[in-house]
Design a protein around this motif. Structure first.
Motif, mmCIF file in Angstrom:
data_model
loop_
_atom_site.group_PDB
_atom_site.id
_atom_site.type_symbol
_atom_site.label_atom_id
_atom_site.label_comp_id
_atom_site.label_asym_id
_atom_site.label_seq_id
_atom_site.Cartn_x
_atom_site.Cartn_y
_atom_site.Cartn_z
ATOM 1 N N CYS A 81 -10.109 38.770 -1.437
ATOM 2 C CA CYS A 81 -8.878 39.453 -1.010
ATOM 3 C C CYS A 81 -8.870 40.953 -1.295
ATOM 4 O O CYS A 81 -7.988 41.659 -0.831
ATOM 5 C CB CYS A 81 -7.657 38.796 -1.663
ATOM 6 N N GLY A 82 -9.822 41.442 -2.070
ATOM 7 C CA GLY A 82 -9.896 42.871 -2.360
ATOM 8 C C GLY A 82 -9.011 43.343 -3.500
ATOM 9 O O GLY A 82 -8.946 44.536 -3.783
ATOM 10 N N LYS A 83 -8.347 42.425 -4.184
ATOM 11 C CA LYS A 83 -7.471 42.788 -5.299
ATOM 12 C C LYS A 83 -8.313 43.272 -6.479
ATOM 13 O O LYS A 83 -9.380 42.741 -6.758
ATOM 14 C CB LYS A 83 -6.644 41.576 -5.719
ATOM 15 N N ARG A 84 -7.818 44.303 -7.173
ATOM 16 C CA ARG A 84 -8.495 44.848 -8.348
ATOM 17 C C ARG A 84 -7.968 44.159 -9.603
ATOM 18 O O ARG A 84 -6.763 44.051 -9.794
ATOM 19 C CB ARG A 84 -8.275 46.350 -8.456
ATOM 20 N N GLU A 85 -8.883 43.683 -10.428
ATOM 21 C CA GLU A 85 -8.537 43.086 -11.716
ATOM 22 C C GLU A 85 -9.538 43.562 -12.753
ATOM 23 O O GLU A 85 -10.515 44.235 -12.422
ATOM 24 C CB GLU A 85 -8.533 41.556 -11.649
ATOM 25 N N ILE A 86 -9.291 43.197 -14.009
ATOM 26 C CA ILE A 86 -10.181 43.564 -15.101
ATOM 27 C C ILE A 86 -10.648 42.283 -15.775
ATOM 28 O O ILE A 86 -9.840 41.442 -16.150
ATOM 29 C CB ILE A 86 -9.461 44.465 -16.126
ATOM 30 N N TRP A 87 -11.976 42.142 -15.899
ATOM 31 C CA TRP A 87 -12.523 41.031 -16.665
ATOM 32 C C TRP A 87 -12.583 41.506 -18.104
ATOM 33 O O TRP A 87 -13.407 42.331 -18.474
ATOM 34 C CB TRP A 87 -13.906 40.660 -16.140
ATOM 35 N N LYS A 88 -11.656 41.018 -18.910
ATOM 36 C CA LYS A 88 -11.482 41.490 -20.269
ATOM 37 C C LYS A 88 -12.667 41.104 -21.146
ATOM 38 O O LYS A 88 -13.304 40.064 -20.960
ATOM 39 C CB LYS A 88 -10.197 40.919 -20.878
ATOM 40 N N ALA A 89 -12.947 41.952 -22.131
ATOM 41 C CA ALA A 89 -14.067 41.733 -23.047
ATOM 42 C C ALA A 89 -13.934 40.401 -23.767
ATOM 43 O O ALA A 89 -14.921 39.662 -23.917
ATOM 44 C CB ALA A 89 -14.148 42.885 -24.044
ATOM 45 N N ALA A 90 -12.741 40.049 -24.206
ATOM 46 C CA ALA A 90 -12.534 38.779 -24.913
ATOM 47 C C ALA A 90 -12.825 37.589 -23.993
ATOM 48 O O ALA A 90 -13.371 36.572 -24.443
ATOM 49 C CB ALA A 90 -11.110 38.706 -25.448
ATOM 50 N N ASP A 91 -12.474 37.716 -22.713
ATOM 51 C CA ASP A 91 -12.755 36.641 -21.759
ATOM 52 C C ASP A 91 -14.260 36.513 -21.506
ATOM 53 O O ASP A 91 -14.784 35.403 -21.338
ATOM 54 C CB ASP A 91 -12.031 36.884 -20.439
ATOM 55 N N GLN A 92 -14.974 37.635 -21.482
ATOM 56 C CA GLN A 92 -16.426 37.602 -21.322
ATOM 57 C C GLN A 92 -17.073 36.919 -22.523
ATOM 58 O O GLN A 92 -17.968 36.089 -22.368
ATOM 59 C CB GLN A 92 -16.986 39.018 -21.189
ATOM 60 N N LYS A 93 -16.598 37.268 -23.713
ATOM 61 C CA LYS A 93 -17.130 36.653 -24.932
ATOM 62 C C LYS A 93 -16.956 35.137 -24.867
ATOM 63 O O LYS A 93 -17.895 34.389 -25.158
ATOM 64 C CB LYS A 93 -16.432 37.236 -26.158
ATOM 65 N N TRP A 94 -15.776 34.683 -24.471
ATOM 66 C CA TRP A 94 -15.545 33.248 -24.361
ATOM 67 C C TRP A 94 -16.491 32.637 -23.322
ATOM 68 O O TRP A 94 -17.128 31.617 -23.585
ATOM 69 C CB TRP A 94 -14.091 32.960 -23.966
ATOM 70 N N TYR A 95 -16.588 33.260 -22.151
ATOM 71 C CA TYR A 95 -17.394 32.703 -21.061
ATOM 72 C C TYR A 95 -18.862 32.570 -21.462
ATOM 73 O O TYR A 95 -19.476 31.522 -21.265
ATOM 74 C CB TYR A 95 -17.259 33.568 -19.807
ATOM 75 N N TYR A 96 -19.435 33.630 -22.010
ATOM 76 C CA TYR A 96 -20.859 33.615 -22.342
ATOM 77 C C TYR A 96 -21.168 32.801 -23.598
ATOM 78 O O TYR A 96 -22.170 32.099 -23.652
ATOM 79 C CB TYR A 96 -21.388 35.037 -22.521
ATOM 80 N N GLU A 97 -20.302 32.888 -24.599
ATOM 81 C CA GLU A 97 -20.619 32.289 -25.891
ATOM 82 C C GLU A 97 -20.056 30.882 -26.076
ATOM 83 O O GLU A 97 -20.700 30.043 -26.694
ATOM 84 C CB GLU A 97 -20.142 33.193 -27.020
ATOM 85 N N GLU A 98 -18.882 30.608 -25.580
ATOM 86 C CA GLU A 98 -18.261 29.298 -25.774
ATOM 87 C C GLU A 98 -18.504 28.370 -24.577
ATOM 88 O O GLU A 98 -18.868 27.218 -24.755
ATOM 89 C CB GLU A 98 -16.761 29.437 -26.035
ATOM 90 N N ALA A 99 -18.279 28.891 -23.365
ATOM 91 C CA ALA A 99 -18.477 28.076 -22.167
ATOM 92 C C ALA A 99 -19.949 28.031 -21.755
ATOM 93 O O ALA A 99 -20.311 27.306 -20.836
ATOM 94 C CB ALA A 99 -17.628 28.609 -21.013
ATOM 95 N N LYS A 100 -20.774 28.832 -22.427
ATOM 96 C CA LYS A 100 -22.224 28.877 -22.183
ATOM 97 C C LYS A 100 -22.558 29.284 -20.753
ATOM 98 O O LYS A 100 -23.468 28.746 -20.127
ATOM 99 C CB LYS A 100 -22.894 27.541 -22.516
ATOM 100 N N GLY A 101 -21.810 30.245 -20.231
ATOM 101 C CA GLY A 101 -22.054 30.741 -18.892
ATOM 102 C C GLY A 101 -23.353 31.528 -18.796
ATOM 103 O O GLY A 101 -23.864 32.042 -19.792
ATOM 104 N N HIS A 102 -23.887 31.605 -17.597
ATOM 105 C CA HIS A 102 -25.131 32.346 -17.369
ATOM 106 C C HIS A 102 -24.885 33.830 -17.606
ATOM 107 O O HIS A 102 -23.897 34.391 -17.143
ATOM 108 C CB HIS A 102 -25.647 32.105 -15.943
#
Length: 120
Positions: A81-102
């Motif tokens: 849709c072209g909407k601008r958002e921010i992927w927050k640092a805390a959310d990245q930490k959760w995704y990579y470290e807890e959810a084991k994302g690539h």
């Protein structure tokens, strides 16, 4: 006057207890995230908004690339849709470290488009 309005909006969000999710960011928040993402890595690492990575929780990553030692807020544009958002640092930490994302995965869809895709 515009600055006063932005400050009032920020205070209103805090008063309501809204979690800082990166959804519906103000122009000021987007500009600041862009500014920080364009800084030198050594300056980013020491920035107050940087979140340290836990190398022990990144052991699942099997890559020839670099393992992050910190995360910063990353602005992005939704591919749908072209909407601008921010992927927050805390959310990245959760995704990579807890959810084991690539480790090469990045945010590409806004919250609304992800919800729409998951709930057709």
């Amino acid at each position: 006057m515009a600055r006063l309005i932005e400050d009032c909006k920020a205070l209103f969000k805090m008063a309501k207890g809204k979690k800082d999710t990166g959804r519906d960011p103000s122009n000021k928040e987007l500009r600041e995230a862009e500014r920080i993402s364009n800084l030198d890595r050594d300056i980013q690492r020491d920035h107050p908004s940087a979140v340290r990575a836990d190398p022990l929780k990144l052991k699942h990553i099997n890559t020839y690339g670099e393992i992050p030692d910190f995360y910063i807020d990353r602005p992005f544009t939704c591919r749908n849709c072209g909407k601008r958002e921010i992927w927050k640092a805390a959310d990245q930490k959760w995704y990579y470290e807890e959810a084991k994302g690539h480790i090469d995965a990045i945010a590409v869809e806004c919250h609304d488009c992800r919800i729409a895709r998951k709930n057709p």
